[in-house]
Design an enzyme around this catalytic site. Structure first.
Site, PDB file in Angstrom:
ATOM      1  N   CYS A 127     -65.007  16.282  14.411  1.00  0.00           N
ATOM      2  CA  CYS A 127     -65.083  15.307  15.500  1.00  0.00           C
ATOM      3  C   CYS A 127     -64.474  15.848  16.778  1.00  0.00           C
ATOM      4  O   CYS A 127     -64.951  15.585  17.871  1.00  0.00           O
ATOM      5  CB  CYS A 127     -64.360  14.018  15.100  1.00  0.00           C
ATOM      6  SG  CYS A 127     -65.166  13.116  13.772  1.00  0.00           S
TER       7      CYS A 127
ATOM      8  N   ASP B 159     -33.361  10.626  30.961  1.00  0.00           N
ATOM      9  CA  ASP B 159     -33.645   9.437  31.768  1.00  0.00           C
ATOM     10  C   ASP B 159     -33.030   8.182  31.136  1.00  0.00           C
ATOM     11  O   ASP B 159     -33.671   7.134  31.065  1.00  0.00           O
ATOM     12  CB  ASP B 159     -35.152   9.255  31.940  1.00  0.00           C
ATOM     13  CG  ASP B 159     -35.502   8.342  33.112  1.00  0.00           C
ATOM     14  OD1 ASP B 159     -34.638   8.130  33.982  1.00  0.00           O
ATOM     15  OD2 ASP B 159     -36.639   7.831  33.145  1.00  0.00           O
TER      16      ASP B 159
ATOM     17  N   ILE C  32     -61.563  17.688  12.338  1.00  0.00           N
ATOM     18  CA  ILE C  32     -61.795  18.891  13.144  1.00  0.00           C
ATOM     19  C   ILE C  32     -63.207  18.900  13.699  1.00  0.00           C
ATOM     20  O   ILE C  32     -63.445  19.264  14.853  1.00  0.00           O
ATOM     21  CB  ILE C  32     -61.526  20.154  12.302  1.00  0.00           C
ATOM     22  CG1 ILE C  32     -60.038  20.219  11.950  1.00  0.00           C
ATOM     23  CG2 ILE C  32     -61.932  21.406  13.042  1.00  0.00           C
ATOM     24  CD1 ILE C  32     -59.698  21.287  10.927  1.00  0.00           C
TER      25      ILE C  32
ATOM     26  N   ASP D 214       0.829  -1.201   0.000  1.00  0.00           N
ATOM     27  CA  ASP D 214       0.000   0.000   0.000  1.00  0.00           C
ATOM     28  C   ASP D 214       0.863   1.250   0.000  1.00  0.00           C
ATOM     29  O   ASP D 214       1.977   1.254   0.541  1.00  0.00           O
ATOM     30  CB  ASP D 214      -0.901   0.044   1.256  1.00  0.00           C
ATOM     31  CG  ASP D 214      -2.292  -0.499   0.995  1.00  0.00           C
ATOM     32  OD1 ASP D 214      -3.013  -0.758   1.962  1.00  0.00           O
ATOM     33  OD2 ASP D 214      -2.664  -0.647  -0.191  1.00  0.00           O
TER      34      ASP D 214
ATOM     35  N   PHE E 225      -1.191   7.013  -2.240  1.00  0.00           N
ATOM     36  CA  PHE E 225      -1.925   7.191  -3.494  1.00  0.00           C
ATOM     37  C   PHE E 225      -2.945   6.069  -3.684  1.00  0.00           C
ATOM     38  O   PHE E 225      -4.112   6.321  -4.020  1.00  0.00           O
ATOM     39  CB  PHE E 225      -0.949   7.220  -4.682  1.00  0.00           C
ATOM     40  CG  PHE E 225      -1.621   7.344  -6.012  1.00  0.00           C
ATOM     41  CD1 PHE E 225      -1.984   6.215  -6.740  1.00  0.00           C
ATOM     42  CD2 PHE E 225      -1.921   8.597  -6.540  1.00  0.00           C
ATOM     43  CE1 PHE E 225      -2.624   6.328  -7.961  1.00  0.00           C
ATOM     44  CE2 PHE E 225      -2.561   8.715  -7.755  1.00  0.00           C
ATOM     45  CZ  PHE E 225      -2.913   7.574  -8.474  1.00  0.00           C
TER      46      PHE E 225
ATOM     47  N   LYS F  46     -51.914   6.543  14.475  1.00  0.00           N
ATOM     48  CA  LYS F  46     -53.252   5.973  14.565  1.00  0.00           C
ATOM     49  C   LYS F  46     -53.875   6.374  15.898  1.00  0.00           C
ATOM     50  O   LYS F  46     -53.196   6.462  16.912  1.00  0.00           O
ATOM     51  CB  LYS F  46     -53.186   4.452  14.475  1.00  0.00           C
ATOM     52  CG  LYS F  46     -52.834   3.924  13.094  1.00  0.00           C
ATOM     53  CD  LYS F  46     -52.886   2.403  13.095  1.00  0.00           C
ATOM     54  CE  LYS F  46     -52.564   1.850  11.713  1.00  0.00           C
ATOM     55  NZ  LYS F  46     -52.602   0.373  11.699  1.00  0.00           N
TER      56      LYS F  46
ATOM     57  N   GLY G 213       0.528  -3.002   8.413  1.00  0.00           N
ATOM     58  CA  GLY G 213       0.117  -3.173   9.803  1.00  0.00           C
ATOM     59  C   GLY G 213      -0.094  -1.881  10.541  1.00  0.00           C
ATOM     60  O   GLY G 213      -0.712  -1.867  11.617  1.00  0.00           O
TER      61      GLY G 213
END
Length: 608
Positions: free
Chosen positions: A263, A440, A261, A99, A102, A312, A132
């Site tokens: 209801c 909490d 609204i 390695d 680049f 819901k 490594g």
């Protein structure tokens, strides 16, 4: 192209990253990575880029065990932060044989980093890297500027330019105005050249989606031009279609909202044997009488129309049916029951008093590590909150040594859970507007799903973290769980995100030791130094400190790092504690290394 010229160390150019000139010093950002072996799975790409595998799988609409096709565009969420003059998202990389900077920058990371930026991360003036060796790799990312946020830009995506890419084609792929992309990259129509192995910032109003990783089809061959009359007629017809659809859609929406609204507001005066109202847009609910509600709860009901599309509103009869009339066989703990809605399990929590703040917060947040609220119900003076179901219960059922069920978590599972909790808290602290404090955090407030992934629950005490001084707020009403409360909160009523950091440190301490906070600290003041092992204790001291149920199956070097992280979270001075984004970065690296330890020691699963 200076980004691939490793001998060029001119920091005035863009090799070192994007300038830290955004509205915020850290933000949620996105990278694009092209799948290449050996980095062609959710796990390997997440590990390479120090990302959360659950977030990578979710945003790409695949499972966490998925393997991508070669050259498949993969979206990777990262936390982008200022480091000196430049933005970056840090990851770590172990150098392989043959390695060099680049190859690492342009082959392994495909241009998401540069050799100059990699060299700039180390203070050592060396000319070689060695197999490594672990390098810090700064990934190219950025946060929106004020000018961008003013026009609705919320995120910046670092797109990897390849052969055949143009600013126009990239902008079209992500449904972005070409001018916005040019401006984000300080380009112009006259000078819009982009090069492979570089990144292009794409300004986004919404998070990217997996559909945008699919290459758009080539344009069809051009049909013969239509006659002006034909074109005008078609245009006229299309206009009428849009008008009709718009009118019908708008009318339907108004009808739905009007029903809701009506209801809520106008059925108060009617006295009928069946006080239920139904709407096609959401579940029917039983309207409580005003005498049963305090003013805050009534105000919440008046706001129900704004959240009805995402929550819901259950009938109480539906909850009774789902829990076999709240049978003891469905009881989980305290006032929580398991419900079965047509084969889908949910947790139903009975509460009284004002729950509007908790519902309001839960309705706004959306994160895989925060429990999801799916619905509400009101009956006979009590609220019932319906949550997603976490099949493995609370973390407190699993981490305390010698628990009655003999449940055991291995080291890597514990680190995954800690990372999940930290990621959820970081979302609350950094990505909600305004920021929120949970207040909490404790083992019983962390729930585990079927894959032992953690979800933070119990938002009853959560509140905004915005104070007059920008960091702290004050309260005289001290509430919380003993052992987890930060000293500045207990002594002076100071509230900030750093109190969650303190509680998280206590939680990690419990995860490591298998002991409850009360048993660790006793009845008096918390003495952190008396609990945590120090360097003089050596390896034997560390082993005596850890949960015996792990039976020595843990990497001692990582234990030392975690202990130091815990110590930093439990500092008495809140300003000395790390922020949650720093904790997420540290735990991501720890978890990645833990996966390697797991594989090398052939450890998997959980024990019961």
């Amino acid at each position: 192209m200076t980004t691939t010229d490793c001998s060029n160390s001119d920091a005035s150019n863009s090799e070192l990253g994007y300038s830290c000139n955004g509205l915020n010093t850290n933000c949620q950002a996105y990278l694009v990575f092209r799948s290449q072996s050996p980095y062609n799975t959710v796990a390997s790409i997440s590990s390479l880029l120090a990302a959360d595998p659950s977030q990578v799988s979710a945003i790409n609409s695949v499972s966490e065990t998925a393997t991508f096709d070669t050259d498949k565009l993969v979206i990777v969420p990262v936390l982008c932060s200022c480091s000196g003059q430049y933005y970056q998202a840090n990851t770590s990389y172990v150098v392989q044989q043959d390695d060099n900077e680049f190859l690492i920058a342009n082959n392994t990371y495909q241009g998401l980093s540069t050799c100059q930026a990699i060299n700039n991360q180390t203070s050592d003036v060396t000319t070689n890297i060695y197999a490594g060796e672990t390098l810090t790799i700064p990934l190219r990312c950025a946060c929106p500027t004020k000018n961008q946020t003013d026009v609705g830009v919320k995120y910046l995506l670092s797109y990897l330019v390849t052969w055949g890419d143009f600013v126009s084609s990239i902008s079209v792929r992500f449904s972005v105005d070409i001018g916005s992309t040019l401006n984000a990259n300080e380009l112009s129509e006259q000078n819009a050249n982009i090069n492979p192995f570089t990144t292009l910032l794409v300004p986004l109003q919404n998070p990217p989606s997996s559909s945008q990783t699919i290459a758009p089809p080539p344009p069809p061959s051009s049909p013969p031009p239509p006659s002006p009359t034909s074109s005008a007629n078609k245009s006229s017809k299309k206009t009428w279609v849009f008008v009709v659809v718009g009118v019908l859609g708008g009318s339907s929406l108004l009808l739905v909202l009007g029903t809701i609204i009506f209801c809520i507001f106008f059925r108060k005066t009617k006295r009928k044997s069946d006080p239920k109202c139904a709407s096609e847009s959401f579940e029917a609910y039983e309207k409580p009488t005003a005498s049963k509600l305090d003013q805050d709860s009534q105000d919440f009901l008046l706001r129900m129309s704004s959240i009805a599309q995402s929550l819901k509103v259950y009938k109480f009869e539906d909850l009774k049916s789902a829990t076999d009339n709240f049978s003891p066989s469905c009881w989980i703990r305290e006032s929580v029951f398991r419900g079965n809605f047509n084969g889908d399990f949910a947790a139903i929590k009975k509460m009284n008093g004002d729950v509007s703040k908790e519902i309001s917060i839960l309705n706004k947040i959306n994160h895989s590590n925060l429990i999801r609220l799916s619905g509400v119900c009101f009956n006979d003076g009590d609220w019932y909150l319906v949550y997603e179901y976490a099949v493995n219960g609370s973390l407190s059922d699993w981490i305390y040594y010698n628990n009655s069920d003999g449940k055991i978590l291995n080291w890597t599972q514990r680190m995954q859970i800690a990372l999940d909790v930290a990621t959820g808290l970081n979302y609350l602290h950094s990505f909600t507007n305004p920021p929120h404090v949970h207040k909490d955090i404790r083992s019983s407030a962390v729930l585990l799903d079927s894959d032992f992934r953690a979800k933070i629950a119990n938002f009853a005490l959560a509140r905004s973290a915005e104070g007059q001084d920008g960091e702290f707020t004050l309260t005289r009403h001290i509430v919380g769980t003993k052992g987890y409360m930060a000293p500045e909160y207990l002594e002076n009523g100071l509230i900030s995100t750093k109190m969650d950091v303190y509680a998280f440190g206590v939680l990690m301490l419990e995860i490591l030791t298998g002991k409850q906070a009360g048993a660790l600290f006793g009845e008096g003041n918390m003495n952190v130094s008396a609990v945590l092992p120090n360097e003089e204790d050596g390896q034997e001291g560390l082993r005596n400190f850890l949960d015996p149920s792990m039976q020595g199956n843990y990497p001692l070097q990582l234990v030392i790092i975690v202990v130091r992280l815990i110590d930093s979270c439990l500092k008495k001075d809140p300003t000395a504690r790390p922020a949650m984004d720093e904790i997420v970065t540290s735990l991501t690296r720890i978890f990645t290394s833990s996966l390697t330890f797991n594989m090398s020691n052939n450890i998997s699963g959980f024990q019961m």
